[in-house]
Design an enzyme around this catalytic site. Structure first.
Site, short mmCIF file in Angstrom:
data_model
loop_
_atom_site.label_atom_id
_atom_site.label_comp_id
_atom_site.label_asym_id
_atom_site.label_seq_id
_atom_site.Cartn_x
_atom_site.Cartn_y
_atom_site.Cartn_z
N HIS A 180 29.45 -39.74 67.11
CA HIS A 180 28.82 -40.71 66.21
C HIS A 180 29.94 -41.42 65.47
CE1 HIS A 180 25.74 -42.44 63.61
NE2 HIS A 180 26.69 -42.39 62.70
N CYS A 181 29.98 -42.73 65.57
CA CYS A 181 31.06 -43.49 64.96
C CYS A 181 30.57 -44.12 63.66
CB CYS A 181 31.54 -44.58 65.93
SG CYS A 181 32.84 -45.60 65.24
#
Ligand SMILES: *[C@@H]1O[C@H](CO)[C@@H](O)[C@H](O)[C@H]1NC(C)=O
Ligand SMILES: [Zn+2]
Ligand SMILES: [Zn+2]
Length: 348
Positions: A180-181
């Protein structure tokens, strides 16, 4: 050299912060939260309850819930760099006869980067839902090491496809989950890894290009001003040649914003280039960051109590360099740029 020490400390702090954020923002128990919990325990008894709750809440919001904070921060930094470039560097470079073409490359790169940035934010990373999980189940085989058949996602209540993972920030299962960025406020999964890669490379190109133009400009200024020949009188009355440190200090005092921007850009360039190369390597061997971490036993339930149910406590560390999902360089690349679609199998 007081200012150099200060500057070095500043760069070090920023570097540490960004590295921490990059490395741990996708995970649940981060050193940041551990440090925070420790600090909260120490200063807890002396701070009002509402303040404690507020800081806990904001930390949670920042890293464990979807929010656009990092997107705004990203845009802010970009605006600052481009404003500085446009108002100072551009003018200086024009006086030095740098061609308009090379001066406009950063703007073209900005447009390209913004396009991929937008796609990263907006495109679906490959959300798995109850209605389309059946088609996702057969895209990849279970390697029976990191992914085992018959494991159910406790939140989404369906069989987890191989290589998928439940993102606790977005609260959904994602096909071929990478990480997850926070910078794009989205998961990176099977369907947007391509945009993510192109986005990282365009940011690198942008930072590198502006840094080169700025460095070139400063070099010209130094050569023109004849600083290399300059000398000063030290406290003993001796004539000393001006060293490189002296020149850097002079530049820093004369063009503080430009030198500062250059330092920032060089730093961003090397950080992102390293990260982009790491991701390119993963693409070539057909591994996700999630699998990379897992196969090295980095997420263990003992030290990582909130780890998801699908995770193995003690996977044998993979040192064999064989990658279960790898199908050869070209096919691995193809898989990123043309993600496999849902397969419906009648038998099995
Ligand atoms: C599954 O369905 C959801 C909701 O309709 C959609 O957003 C998602 O893109 C679909 N996933 C895939 C991999 O097709
Ligand atoms: Zn799930
Ligand atoms: Zn996510």
């Amino acid at each position: 050299m007081d200012f150099l020490t200060l500057f070095a400390i500043y760069v070090l702090v920023v570097l540490t912060c960004i590295a921490l954020v990059c490395k741990y923002s996708g995970q649940q128990q981060t050193p940041l939260t551990t440090l925070f919990n420790f600090l909260a325990k120490v200063v807890g008894p002396f701070t009002p309850k509402c303040l404690q709750r507020f800081s806990q809440w904001s930390l949670h919001r920042l890293f464990h819930e979807r929010n656009n904070m990092f997107i705004y921060l990203h845009i802010l930094l970009e605006v600052a760099v481009y404003a500085e470039y446009t108002y100072e560097v551009f003018g200086f470079c024009r006086e030095m006869d740098t061609t308009l073409t090379s001066l406009s490359v950063p703007y073209i790169l900005l447009a390209i980067k913004t396009f991929f940035f937008y796609l990263c934010i907006k495109r679906d990373p490959g959300t798995v839902t109850k209605s389309n999980v059946s088609g996702q189940l057969h895209i990849y085989k279970y390697d029976r090491r990191l992914f085992h058949p018959g494991v159910t996602c406790p939140t989404c209540q369906f069989l987890k496809p191989a290589r998928s993972k439940h993102c606790s920030v977005c609260n959904r299962c994602v096909q071929r989950f990478d990480h997850h960025c926070v910078w794009v406020n989205n998961c990176i999964g099977g369907r947007n890894t391509r945009y993510f890669l192109l986005y990282m490379f365009s940011v690198c190109a942008m930072a590198g290009d502006i840094a080169l133009l700025t460095g070139d400009m400063l070099l010209h200024l130094v050569l023109q001003s004849g600083f290399l020949m300059a000398s000063y009188i030290d406290e003993h009355g001796q004539k000393q040649p001006a060293g490189p440190l002296f020149i850097v200090q002079h530049l820093f005092l004369t063009f503080p914003r430009i030198v500062f921007m250059l330092g920032f850009l060089v730093f961003v360039f090397f950080l992102l280039a390293g990260y982009a190369l790491f991701h390119s390597y993963l693409v070539l061997v057909n591994q996700t960051s999630n699998e990379w971490y897992k196969s090295r036993g980095y997420s263990c339930q003992h030290c990582h109590p909130t780890a998801t149910a699908d995770h193995l406590c003690n996977p044998a560390p993979d040192r064999s360099k064989t990658y279960f999902y790898s199908r050869g360089l070209l096919k691995n690349l193809g898989e990123i740029f043309f993600p496999p679609q849902a397969v419906h199998k009648k038998d099995n």
